[in-house]
Design an enzyme around this catalytic site. Structure first.
Site, PDB file in Angstrom:
ATOM      1  CG  ASP A 221      -1.354   7.055  -2.109  1.00 18.49           C
ATOM      2  OD1 ASP A 221      -1.862   7.189  -0.875  1.00 18.49           O
ATOM      3  OD2 ASP A 221      -0.520   6.084  -2.036  1.00 18.49           O
ATOM      4  CE  LYS A 232      -3.271   3.369   3.562  1.00 24.56           C
ATOM      5  NZ  LYS A 232      -3.280   2.351   2.610  1.00 24.56           N
TER       6      LYS A 232
END
Ligand code: MRU
Length: 340
Positions: A221, A232
């Site tokens: 991310d 995650k």
């Protein structure tokens, strides 16, 4: 499976909360529609969130809406994936340079989407080149077609390996609490008949200990200048296990996931999501009522735990900060020479 597409005056996207059992397509036209789609995770995955925000800004522009307000509201939906802020800034440059031309914003949003698909295919090929023979990979969350414009990053590598007949099977972490692995990664792999085995997150160490995992590959991310990676929740646990058991740990991500303004992973904002995601399962309470819950949606894997970062520009290895700086400059030169 493209999770989102432009439809002339808005975007159509598959509601990923309902997959794999229902395939419901939702149309977003207003700013509130796009905000909700990202915040409530109808669409998710760093590159897909960026594409969705770009389409949101294109819609607002076509309707003559307030683009500055739209930027602020879209940027407030999810804090961790830097692709969201990258896409918003790219769109902002377009309306600053071409005021009063909303069709330019549509073109830019479609270009962001198309380029993401091309980047994923390139990541897939670079990643597949790292492996010899038939491999058993383990992945966490969903870094597949559904999380990107199409094809995927970590699953892009899996797809490219499958084309070369090099996938023995993929271990799919279910990915508590939102179950992106069980619901989305297993769905994508099964649809393409790529062999997979769904496991609970806490089983990964067991299979590594028994030498049944050849490598772990995940998406990202946000990647900092030093090579620290937010992904995650549960990713950093896997990386630590990999170090203990001598399993290579790969991160696959497009250059748009690099945040060159940030040095350390300690500075990455970590999204905290609703306690109901942890205390409940499919709407049913599994924990005692009133229990206090923590629900960070992401964690940070620091660069010493990472074997390599696979990007569309090539594969980065330690020292990551040097590789990132060189690859960033190299691409700028290449773009300059081609006049792009
Ligand atoms: O909360 P999510 O589902 O948006 O989280 C997604 C991930 O963590 C992915 O691994 C990451 O965005 C990379 S997607 C190519």
């Amino acid at each position: 499976m493209r999770p989102i597409d432009w439809i002339g005056d808005g975007a159509r996207l598959v509601d990923q909360r309902l997959l794999p059992h229902q395939e419901v397509w939702v149309t977003c036209r207003s700013l509130a529609d796009f905000e909700r789609a990202i915040r409530d995770m109808l669409i998710r995955g760093a590159p897909a969130i960026g594409i969705c925000a770009a389409y949101g800004l294109a819609s607002v522009a076509l309707q003559g809406g307030d683009l500055e307000e739209a930027c602020v509201r879209l940027a407030a939906t999810r804090p961790t994936a830097v692709n969201l802020f990258w896409a918003i800034e790219r769109m902002r440059k377009v309306w600053t340079n071409s005021p009063g031309q909303p069709e330019r914003l549509v073109q830019e949003a479609v270009a962001i989407h198309d380029q993401d698909v091309a980047m994923c295919r390139s990541i897939g090929e670079h990643g597949a080149d790292l492996f010899e023979g038939s491999v058993r990979l383990l992945t966490h969350c969903n870094a597949g077609a559904l999380a990107t414009g199409d094809y995927g990053t970590a699953l892009g590598v899996v797809r490219s390996l499958a084309k070369r007949n090099q996938v023995q099977w993929v271990w799919v972490d279910e990915t508590r609490p939102f179950l992106q692995g069980a619901r989305l990664t297993a769905f994508e792999l099964q649809r393409e008949q790529i062999p997979c085995r769904l496991i609970c997150d806490n089983m990964a160490g067991h299979f590594m200990q028994r030498k049944q995992v050849d490598a772990v590959i995940v998406g990202a991310d946000r990647i900092t200048r030093l090579g620290d990676v937010a992904n995650k929740i549960g990713t950093s646990t896997l990386a630590v296990l990999c170090k203990e058991y001598g399993v290579p740990f790969y991160v696959a991500a497009p250059w748009s996931t690099l945040d060159l303004a940030m040095d350390s992973g300690w500075d990455i904002p970590i999204e905290e999501r609703s306690s109901l995601e942890v205390s409940h399962h499919a709407g049913t309470a599994v924990a005692p009522e009133g229990v206090t819950v923590a629900n960070p949606a992401f964690d940070v894997t620091f660069h010493p735990y990472i074997t390599a970062i696979i990007t569309e520009r090539g594969v980065l290895r330690a020292p990551f900060a040097d590789g990132i700086r060189i690859m960033d400059q190299r691409d700028e030169v290449a773009l300059g020479q081609s006049g792009g």
